[in-house]
Design a protein around this motif. Sequence first.
Motif, PDB file in Angstrom:
ATOM      1  N   ASN A  97     -27.171 -55.816 -48.376  1.00  0.00           N
ATOM      2  CA  ASN A  97     -26.181 -56.886 -48.537  1.00  0.00           C
ATOM      3  C   ASN A  97     -25.285 -57.042 -47.309  1.00  0.00           C
ATOM      4  O   ASN A  97     -24.285 -57.747 -47.361  1.00  0.00           O
ATOM      5  N   GLY A  98     -25.606 -56.322 -46.236  1.00  0.00           N
ATOM      6  CA  GLY A  98     -24.834 -56.480 -45.000  1.00  0.00           C
ATOM      7  C   GLY A  98     -23.545 -55.693 -44.971  1.00  0.00           C
ATOM      8  O   GLY A  98     -22.696 -55.917 -44.104  1.00  0.00           O
ATOM      9  N   LYS A  99     -23.373 -54.759 -45.907  1.00  0.00           N
ATOM     10  CA  LYS A  99     -22.133 -53.982 -45.925  1.00  0.00           C
ATOM     11  C   LYS A  99     -22.322 -52.662 -45.177  1.00  0.00           C
ATOM     12  O   LYS A  99     -23.261 -51.919 -45.464  1.00  0.00           O
ATOM     13  N   PRO A 100     -21.429 -52.364 -44.263  1.00  0.00           N
ATOM     14  CA  PRO A 100     -21.453 -51.028 -43.662  1.00  0.00           C
ATOM     15  C   PRO A 100     -21.149 -49.977 -44.720  1.00  0.00           C
ATOM     16  O   PRO A 100     -20.441 -50.248 -45.698  1.00  0.00           O
ATOM     17  N   VAL A 101     -21.702 -48.789 -44.512  1.00  0.00           N
ATOM     18  CA  VAL A 101     -21.547 -47.700 -45.477  1.00  0.00           C
ATOM     19  C   VAL A 101     -21.038 -46.451 -44.775  1.00  0.00           C
ATOM     20  O   VAL A 101     -21.526 -46.089 -43.701  1.00  0.00           O
ATOM     21  N   ILE A 102     -20.047 -45.815 -45.401  1.00  0.00           N
ATOM     22  CA  ILE A 102     -19.573 -44.507 -44.971  1.00  0.00           C
ATOM     23  C   ILE A 102     -19.978 -43.538 -46.062  1.00  0.00           C
ATOM     24  O   ILE A 102     -19.705 -43.788 -47.226  1.00  0.00           O
ATOM     25  N   THR A 103     -20.590 -42.427 -45.682  1.00  0.00           N
ATOM     26  CA  THR A 103     -20.951 -41.448 -46.705  1.00  0.00           C
ATOM     27  C   THR A 103     -20.610 -40.033 -46.251  1.00  0.00           C
ATOM     28  O   THR A 103     -20.626 -39.740 -45.055  1.00  0.00           O
ATOM     29  N   ALA A 104     -20.290 -39.198 -47.222  1.00  0.00           N
ATOM     30  CA  ALA A 104     -20.015 -37.788 -46.962  1.00  0.00           C
ATOM     31  C   ALA A 104     -21.116 -36.937 -47.570  1.00  0.00           C
ATOM     32  O   ALA A 104     -20.946 -35.732 -47.745  1.00  0.00           O
ATOM     33  N   ASN A 105     -22.257 -37.560 -47.859  1.00  0.00           N
ATOM     34  CA  ASN A 105     -23.284 -36.951 -48.708  1.00  0.00           C
ATOM     35  C   ASN A 105     -24.342 -36.218 -47.887  1.00  0.00           C
ATOM     36  O   ASN A 105     -25.352 -36.775 -47.473  1.00  0.00           O
TER      37      ASN A 105
END
Lengths: 431, 431
Positions: A97-105
Motif C-alpha cells: 500500500n506504499g506505507k513505510p514500515v518500522i519494525t523491531a521484530n
Amino acid sequence: MTSSPVTIGLLGCGSVGGALVELIAERADAIADTTGLRLGIGSVAVRSAAKSRSGLSDDLLTTDARAVVNDPTIDVIVEVIGGIEPARELILEAMKNGKPVITANKELLANCGAELYGAAAAAGVDLLFEAAAAGAIPIVRPLRESLLGEDVRRIMGIVNGTTNYILTKMAEEGADYGEALGEAQRLGYAERDPTADVEGFDAGAKAAIMASLAFGARVVAGDVYHEGISEVSQADIAFAHRLGYEIKLLAIAEVFGTGTDREIGVRVHPSMVPADHPLAAVRDSYNAVFVEGAAAGQLMFYGRGAGGRPTASAVLGDLIDAALNLGQRSHRRVPGGGQPAKIRPIDELESAYYLNLEVDDSPGVLAEVAGVFGRHGVSIRSMEQEGLGREARLVFITHLARERDLQATVSELRSLGVVTGVRSLMRVIGE
Amino acid sequence: MTSSPVTIGLLGCGSVGGALVELIAERADAIADTTGLRLGIGSVAVRSAAKSRSGLSDDLLTTDARAVVNDPTIDVIVEVIGGIEPARELILEAMKNGKPVITANKELLANCGAELYGAAAAAGVDLLFEAAAAGAIPIVRPLRESLLGEDVRRIMGIVNGTTNYILTKMAEEGADYGEALGEAQRLGYAERDPTADVEGFDAGAKAAIMASLAFGARVVAGDVYHEGISEVSQADIAFAHRLGYEIKLLAIAEVFGTGTDREIGVRVHPSMVPADHPLAAVRDSYNAVFVEGAAAGQLMFYGRGAGGRPTASAVLGDLIDAALNLGQRSHRRVPGGGQPAKIRPIDELESAYYLNLEVDDSPGVLAEVAGVFGRHGVSIRSMEQEGLGREARLVFITHLARERDLQATVSELRSLGVVTGVRSLMRVIGE
C-alpha cells in the motif's frame, strides 16, 4: 518551521509500543521544532481493546490490524507485535500500500528478511529496523550505510542482555547459574521460560540480521550454530579470571575467502574474552557489537539492547527518518536480500579453545594427553596443572584449531583410561 | 547490477587522501557489486604536482584546485586539505556548482559549520563529514539520524588519540609525561609541535561539531573551554588508581534547561573516570564517544579516531552515500546550523573535583581546611590523609560543586598559612 503531520499506525502495544506512545507524546514538540514533522498516532491495533492504555484515547484502539495497514489516512506503520505471523503478512500488505514500515521484530527479519527487503525495494518504501538488531544501539544504520565501502571481516556481539546480566552476576558476585537466573527473572530481565535467551536463540536471530547486513548475503536464523550459557560454571569463571579472561556469550559472524569461494560462519556460544578486550568491559544487561574492518580497524557500538524505552527510542529514530523520507518522496536503499550465503559449518570453523580435564595424578599422563592433541593437529599454547589429591587437573589453552579436530581430540581424551573427565570446553577469543 | 560511473575530484593528497586513493582501488569491484556504483578518481588537486604518487597517473594531478570544483565532469568533491582557507571557499564553490562534498576537516566545520550547512541546504546537495568528528567511528550519522528523536543530555568523548596514547603509557608503564610524549612522537602519533593535541584544541573542535549535531544549535570552536594534559603527573595517576579511577582527556558537551532557557556547556580537560565506566577501558590511541540520552540510555561508539586508512574508510562510506543519493536525486537532510547556542561558561558548570593538598602536619589543620570548603558551599565526599614527615598530604574528592565556588575554595586554600601547596586539581566524572 511549518509542521507537516505524519500519522502513525501502530501494530501492537506491549512494552515497546507503550513506551513509543509515551515517547512520542514527550518529544512531539521538540521533533516538530527540529524536523518540521508533527508525529501523531492514528490507530493502534491491539489484541484486546478492553484493556485501557495510558496516554491513548479508546477510539484509537482497534483489534483489526488489517484495517490499520489498509487505512489510507495512515502514513507510516510501526510493527511491534513480534513473531512471524501475522506480522509478516501485515508488513507485506502495508508496503504494497506504499506505507513505510518500522519494525523491531528480530525473529521475523532473521527468518524472512530477504522476502521483506525484496518487497520493500519493489514497493519503493522504507523498511527500517534499527531496534531489531541490538535495541537502542545504532548498529543497523552504520552497517547499512557508514560501512558500505568497508571490507568487514568479523562481527562479535554481546547481543543478549539477559545472559550478560547472568554472567556478570556469576563473575562479580560468585552466584551460580541458577541463582543468577533466578535474580534475572525477579528483576524482569529474564522470562519465566528463559530458553530463547539462555540457549542463544535470541542472539542467533540478531547475528543472522547483522551478518546479512555486513556481508550483503542472505543469512537466516537456521544458519546460526548456537550453544547457551546453562553449562557455564563458577569453576570455569574462576579459571577464566586466573588466565586473564572474562566469559561472555558472543554472537560471531565471520567471512572467509572472496568471490564465489566466499563463505560465512555464524555462531553463538560462551567465549573466553581477554580481560583487556573492549567486550570484556561490557557488564550487566548492556550489549555491544564489535566490528572488525580491513580499513576502519576495530569499532565497537555499546548500549542498551533491550527494554521498552531504549527500544522505543530506536524505533522513534527510524520513524522520523521514514517520515522525512516520505516528505522528500525518497527512501533508504534497502539491503539487497542477496543470494543465500554459503555457510561454513561449525565443524570447519577455527578457534582457540580452553579445555579443563581431570586426570590420574601419575607419571606419563601429561605425555599421553599431549600425544592426543598432537595426533589431531591441535597445538597447545599453554598448560597449567594443579593437584587434586590422587587426581590432577590439567587446563589447556590451544592455538587456533579446527572445531572438528578439537572435537576429535576431546572424544579420544574421553576414551583414555587416565582421563577421569573433560570438565569443560570453551572457545577462546584471540586478539 | 549495472554500474553507473561516479567521478571524484579529490582536494588534497596527504595521508588521508593517499589512503583513499588506495582504498578506492582495492574496493572498487566490491562496491560496484554491492551498490552498482563505479567510483573513479577524475582529478586530484595537490600543492606540488612534481611529487609522484603511487596509484595515480600524473595526468590526474593538478595544482589548480579551483578548476577541479568547477570541472563539469566531476560529480563529487572530497576535501582533505585541512585548515580553513582555501578549503572553505573551494567547498562553497563546489556546492554552488551542485556537487556534493565530503570533508574530513574538523577545524573548518568547528569554525564555519553553520555557513557550510546553510550553503549545502541552499544548494540542495550533500555535505557529509563522518571523518571530521571521530575518524573511523560512525558517530555523525547516528547523531544526525538515529538519535534525531532522542533527548540527548550529555556527550563525553575521548576524541584525541595522541593524548589517550600518552595517558595510557603513563598509566600502564609508569612513563612520565615527557617520555610518553617523546614515544608518541617517535611512533608518529604526535606531531613535532604537539600543541593542538596535548592542549586540547583538536578535541575542542570535535566537541563543537558533535555538540552542534546533538543539540541542534550552533557551537563553535571558540565556545569550548579547554585544558590540556601537560600538567598530569605520575602522582595524579597513582592517586587516581588508588581511588578507583583512570585519567582521560575528555571532551564534554552538556545541555541544561529547555526552550529559551536552554544553555550548552562544552569543555575539554583531563578527568578522573571511574574504573568500571566504559570510557575507562579505552586504551592506547583508540577513541570513544559516550552519549547519554533520556530514553536510549547510555550509548558508546568506539574505534580509531585518526590514521590514514581508518579516516579514509569513513570518507569512503560518505562518498558512497553521496554517490547513491546523486543517482536518486536526493540528499541527506543537513543539520540546521541552528541559532548560536547560549553557552554556559565554565565558571557556572558543575563537577566533582579531586584536590591534592600538602599541608603542615599539625592539630587543627584539617578543621581549618574543611572550613574553607564549607564557606564556599563545596561539600566533601571523601578525604584521605597521609604523612609526609613534617607535612601531610590531604586528598579530597568533592560532591558536585560549581567551578566558580571550587576555584574560590582553592584560592583561599592557597592563602592559608598551613597549606604548603595545592599539588593538583582535577575534575571527576560521576556515574
